[in-house]
Enzyme design. Structure first.
Site, short mmCIF file in Angstrom:
data_model
loop_
_atom_site.label_atom_id
_atom_site.label_comp_id
_atom_site.label_asym_id
_atom_site.label_seq_id
_atom_site.Cartn_x
_atom_site.Cartn_y
_atom_site.Cartn_z
N HIS A 12 29.26 33.44 28.90
CA HIS A 12 30.15 34.60 28.93
C HIS A 12 30.22 35.25 27.55
O HIS A 12 29.86 34.63 26.55
CB HIS A 12 31.56 34.19 29.36
CG HIS A 12 31.69 33.92 30.83
ND1 HIS A 12 31.34 32.72 31.40
CD2 HIS A 12 32.12 34.71 31.85
CE1 HIS A 12 31.55 32.77 32.71
NE2 HIS A 12 32.01 33.97 33.01
N LYS A 53 35.81 35.99 25.81
CA LYS A 53 36.49 35.27 26.89
C LYS A 53 37.35 34.15 26.31
O LYS A 53 36.88 33.34 25.51
CB LYS A 53 35.45 34.70 27.88
CG LYS A 53 36.09 34.01 29.08
CD LYS A 53 35.03 33.66 30.11
CE LYS A 53 35.59 32.84 31.25
NZ LYS A 53 36.60 33.52 32.05
P1 NAP Z 1 40.33 41.93 28.11
O1 NAP Z 1 39.30 42.97 27.80
O2 NAP Z 1 40.91 41.11 26.99
O3 NAP Z 1 41.49 42.69 28.89
C1 NAP Z 1 42.76 42.18 29.13
C2 NAP Z 1 43.70 43.37 29.04
O4 NAP Z 1 44.98 42.99 29.53
C3 NAP Z 1 43.88 43.83 27.60
O5 NAP Z 1 43.85 45.25 27.56
C4 NAP Z 1 45.27 43.28 27.27
O6 NAP Z 1 45.94 44.03 26.28
C5 NAP Z 1 45.95 43.44 28.60
N1 NAP Z 1 47.17 42.63 28.74
C6 NAP Z 1 47.45 41.42 28.20
N2 NAP Z 1 48.67 41.02 28.58
C7 NAP Z 1 49.15 41.98 29.42
C8 NAP Z 1 50.38 42.15 30.15
N3 NAP Z 1 51.35 41.23 30.09
N4 NAP Z 1 50.53 43.25 30.92
C9 NAP Z 1 49.58 44.18 30.99
N5 NAP Z 1 48.41 44.11 30.29
C10 NAP Z 1 48.21 43.01 29.52
O7 NAP Z 1 39.77 40.91 29.18
P2 NAP Z 1 38.82 41.19 30.42
O8 NAP Z 1 37.42 40.86 30.07
O9 NAP Z 1 39.14 42.52 31.04
O10 NAP Z 1 39.32 40.02 31.39
C11 NAP Z 1 40.68 39.90 31.79
C12 NAP Z 1 40.84 38.60 32.56
O11 NAP Z 1 40.07 38.68 33.76
C13 NAP Z 1 40.33 37.34 31.85
O12 NAP Z 1 41.16 36.25 32.20
C14 NAP Z 1 38.94 37.16 32.40
O13 NAP Z 1 38.49 35.81 32.35
C15 NAP Z 1 39.19 37.58 33.84
N6 NAP Z 1 38.02 38.01 34.58
C16 NAP Z 1 37.99 37.66 35.89
C17 NAP Z 1 36.96 38.07 36.67
C18 NAP Z 1 36.97 37.71 38.13
O14 NAP Z 1 36.03 38.08 38.86
N7 NAP Z 1 37.99 37.01 38.61
C19 NAP Z 1 35.93 38.86 36.14
C20 NAP Z 1 35.99 39.20 34.80
C21 NAP Z 1 37.06 38.79 34.03
P3 NAP Z 1 45.76 43.60 24.71
O15 NAP Z 1 44.32 43.80 24.39
O16 NAP Z 1 46.67 44.56 24.04
O17 NAP Z 1 46.20 42.17 24.63
#
Ligand code: NAP
Length: 212
Positions: A126, A130
């Site tokens: 990843h 992550k």
């Molecule tokens: P990311 O780029 O770090 O995005 C997370 C976003 O959520 C950031 O903009 C963050 O803001 C925001 N955030 C954090 N706390 C929050 C809250 N309480 N309320 C609203 N927004 C909030 O991460 P990502 O790559 O998009 O991934 C996000 C999550 O999804 C991870 O856990 C990842 O492992 C998971 N994921 C899952 C799948 C699936 O298929 N299930 C696929 C891809 C990713 P800040 O930057 O200001 O903290």
């Protein structure tokens, strides 16, 4: 549907903002620290961070809004708490470690292959951003394969989400590999979950496989 999206500016969230709107949903995005009133939404979607999920789920579920959660790294305790919360509010809460349809098939194929090979290992790769390791997909795959499967985690810039399941037997190996080349891979799975979540029983449902 009126959809509340937690994690609007994240790597997945920003793709979902435009893709869910393009699919006809009315999407309102929320970022960390912003005030939220979930009243009147048909569903909430969460792609944020493990520590943010509980608060976001409480906001949605206590307003009677079903949840679709993609955030990974949730502990067994956190999942049990989501289940209790959702049952208490008589609302469905759907959690999947991977919304890519190919990844679900990879997990199915790996589970089937594990029945014919004595040993297997998982390599999950990843992006270096992550937060959790091993990935939720790798843990779910290992569980489906019988549990005792070593997992190796690689975190590097340039990667999106990739997994190899390597099975070894007498004089042969079998490799099952899935590559997510863009975060759009998660869109069809999230749309499917949104379509189904209101028909799910109150409490927690885990895994996209449950909807296919
Ligand atoms: P990311 O780029 O770090 O995005 C997370 C976003 O959520 C950031 O903009 C963050 O803001 C925001 N955030 C954090 N706390 C929050 C809250 N309480 N309320 C609203 N927004 C909030 O991460 P990502 O790559 O998009 O991934 C996000 C999550 O999804 C991870 O856990 C990842 O492992 C998971 N994921 C899952 C799948 C699936 O298929 N299930 C696929 C891809 C990713 P800040 O930057 O200001 O903290």
């Amino acid at each position: 549907m009126r959809v509340l999206l937690f994690g609007r500016e994240g790597k997945v969230g920003s793709v979902l903002m435009s893709s869910l709107a393009a699919a006809g949903h009315d999407v309102e995005g929320v970022e960390i620290g912003e005030p939220v009133d979930a009243t009147g939404f048909d569903a909430a979607v969460d792609f944020t961070a493990p520590l943010a999920v509980r608060g976001n789920a409480v906001t949605a579920l206590s307003a009677g809004v079903p949840c679709v959660i993609g955030t990974t790294g949730l502990t067994e305790e956190a999942l049990a708490e989501l289940d209790a919360l959702a049952r208490e509010q008589r609302v469905a809460c759907f959690v999947a470690a991977n919304f890519a349809l190919g990844a679900v098939l990879m997990m199915r194929f790996a589970a089937e292959a594990a029945r014919s090979f004595p040993q297997a290992e998982i390599v999950e790769l990843h992006a270096d951003t992550k937060l959790d390791a091993p990935s939720g997909t790798a843990k779910a795959t290992a569980l489906l394969m019988g549990g005792d499967v070593p997992i190796h985690s690689v975190r590097l810039p340039g990667l999106v989400a990739h997994q190899e399941v390597i099975l070894g037997g007498l004089g042969e190996t079998l490799t099952i590999r899935h590559d997510t080349t863009s975060r759009e891979a998660f869109v069809p799975g999230v749309l499917l979950a949104l379509d189904r979540v209101r028909g799910l029983p109150p409490g927690l449902t885990v895994g996209l496989d449950a909807l296919l």
